[in-house]
Design a protein around this motif. Structure first.
Motif, PDB file in Angstrom:
ATOM      1  N   LEU A 106      43.546  37.248  39.599  1.00 22.57           N
ATOM      2  CA  LEU A 106      44.907  36.972  40.062  1.00 22.57           C
ATOM      3  C   LEU A 106      44.907  36.400  41.470  1.00 22.57           C
ATOM      4  O   LEU A 106      45.659  35.468  41.781  1.00 22.57           O
ATOM      5  N   THR A 109      43.705  32.898  41.267  1.00 20.98           N
ATOM      6  CA  THR A 109      44.705  32.084  40.575  1.00 20.98           C
ATOM      7  C   THR A 109      45.802  31.616  41.514  1.00 20.98           C
ATOM      8  O   THR A 109      46.146  30.420  41.560  1.00 20.98           O
ATOM      9  N   TYR A 110      46.352  32.533  42.307  1.00 18.31           N
ATOM     10  CA  TYR A 110      47.442  32.155  43.201  1.00 18.31           C
ATOM     11  C   TYR A 110      46.947  31.395  44.422  1.00 18.31           C
ATOM     12  O   TYR A 110      47.668  30.540  44.960  1.00 18.31           O
ATOM     13  N   SER A 113      46.547  27.891  42.639  1.00 19.90           N
ATOM     14  CA  SER A 113      47.702  27.258  41.994  1.00 19.90           C
ATOM     15  C   SER A 113      48.835  26.940  42.965  1.00 19.90           C
ATOM     16  O   SER A 113      49.477  25.888  42.841  1.00 19.90           O
ATOM     17  N   THR A 198      43.157  29.607  33.955  1.00 24.84           N
ATOM     18  CA  THR A 198      44.490  30.225  33.868  1.00 24.84           C
ATOM     19  C   THR A 198      45.453  29.677  34.906  1.00 24.84           C
ATOM     20  O   THR A 198      46.671  29.855  34.776  1.00 24.84           O
ATOM     21  N   THR A 199      44.958  29.007  35.932  1.00 25.70           N
ATOM     22  CA  THR A 199      45.822  28.537  37.004  1.00 25.70           C
ATOM     23  C   THR A 199      46.638  27.310  36.613  1.00 25.70           C
ATOM     24  O   THR A 199      47.641  27.004  37.259  1.00 25.70           O
ATOM     25  N   THR A 202      50.472  27.726  36.038  1.00 21.79           N
ATOM     26  CA  THR A 202      51.250  27.945  37.249  1.00 21.79           C
ATOM     27  C   THR A 202      51.389  26.660  38.051  1.00 21.79           C
ATOM     28  O   THR A 202      52.454  26.385  38.623  1.00 21.79           O
ATOM     29  N   GLU A 252      51.269  36.946  33.843  1.00 23.67           N
ATOM     30  CA  GLU A 252      49.894  36.608  34.215  1.00 23.67           C
ATOM     31  C   GLU A 252      48.961  37.754  33.834  1.00 23.67           C
ATOM     32  O   GLU A 252      47.829  37.532  33.378  1.00 23.67           O
TER      33      GLU A 252
END
Length: 320
Positions: A106, A109-110, A113, A198-199, A202, A252
């Motif tokens: 996570l 990811t942020y 993204s 996974t990004t 977003t 998420e």
């Protein structure tokens, strides 16, 4: 706000009950059991039937389900037939690794993204935007397990920058600084590999939100009043575009569940995902049902968290 939260929690209870019933029934419908094909062929089949009878595996499914639920409420998820230990102990050993893997994913990811989405939305239709958009299209088209295998091969085996299996180097004492750093070191490659895929959702969503917000009347009004471009973006466009991203934080978490099953097995990372596939292979259904139930509850809680955040962002969706 509290009424909305309580109502969502009450709705969640029958969802968990239905989930537990479906998981238990599907596990019992799977062919074979923990004694199938994994014991000495010279063992008398009548002896195997006697063991199944003593363990209650021949009882009707609703009786087995009632016994299992009764144990769950007492903190007893059953006994693993293959690992020769309580299921709660096995899950307790693995769930910590999966938790930190999810947290690290996570964070990555942020960190990836949000800057990419902001840049792509602010400078849409530029060469930079086209490059970022191309990355997201490649991410959409690339299966996670294929990408993870490539990352493992390149950075684990070819370059040797990261370990290729395990969650910590052997021989380290838990609680020491070296132990913690080794844990982090083993986390980086699987978490980063999963985050790069996974990004993309977003990034695309944030880009679309920024482009859409730029066309709103209040943005045009702010520019007409002479507000600087940096103020328009920082105080108006970004603030309104990032709020929906926060609302999807819970989803998420749900998306990470499926990813950990592949990533943990590819990187040999001892977590819940790896335990899940091992238990299916060994037909250890007491572990399978417990792991799937925990995954399902995590998904339901993720949806609940998203609803709560979204209700804080936009009070209009709250149920009166």
């Amino acid at each position: 706000m509290w009424k909305f939260t309580v109502r969502r929690i009450l709705i969640m209870i029958p969802q968990i009950i239905l989930l537990s019933v479906l998981v238990f029934i599907m596990a019992k419908m799977m062919p074979g059991d923990a004694l199938s094909g994994m014991v000495d062929p010279n063992v008398d089949p009548e002896r195997l039937d006697e063991i199944r009878e003593n363990l209650g595996w021949n009882d009707p499914w609703h009786i087995q389900y009632a016994d299992w639920v009764g144990g769950v409420f007492q903190g007893d998820l059953g006994q693993s037939f293959r690992f020769k230990m309580p299921v709660t102990e096995i899950i307790g050993q693995r769930i910590v690794n999966t938790f930190w893997l999810s947290v690290a994913t996570l964070v990555f990811t942020y960190l990836i993204s949000i800057p990419l989405g902001i840049t792509s939305g602010r400078y849409n239709d530029s060469l930079l935007d086209q490059a970022i958009t191309s990355y997201t299209y490649i991410g959409f088209a690339t299966p996670l397990f294929i990408f993870a295998l490539v990352m493992l091969w390149v950075f684990g085996f070819m370059l040797g920058w990261f370990p290729t299996s395990g969650s910590v180097a052997p021989g380290l004492e838990p609680g020491t600084f070296e132990y913690v750093m080794s844990k982090i070191y083993h986390l980086i490659l699987p978490a980063f590999s999963m985050a790069l895929i996974t990004t993309v959702n977003t990034v695309q969503y944030l880009r679309s939100e920024i482009i859409d917000t730029k066309q709103k009347d209040f943005i045009l009004t702010a520019r007409a009043k002479g507000a600087s471009e940096s103020r328009v973006y920082n105080r108006h466009i970004l603030r309104n575009s990032l709020l929906p991203i926060a609302a999807f934080f819970g989803f998420e978490i749900t998306g990470l569940i499926g990813g950990t099953v592949f990533v943990e097995n590819i990187f040999g990372y001892p977590g819940m995902g790896q335990l899940f596939l091992e238990s299916i292979t060994l037909r250890d259904y007491s572990v399978v049902t417990s792991v799937v139930l925990l995954f399902g509850i995590a998904s339901i809680l993720g949806a609940l968290l998203s609803d709560i955040i979204l209700s804080l962002v936009d009070p209009r969706i709250r149920i009166k």
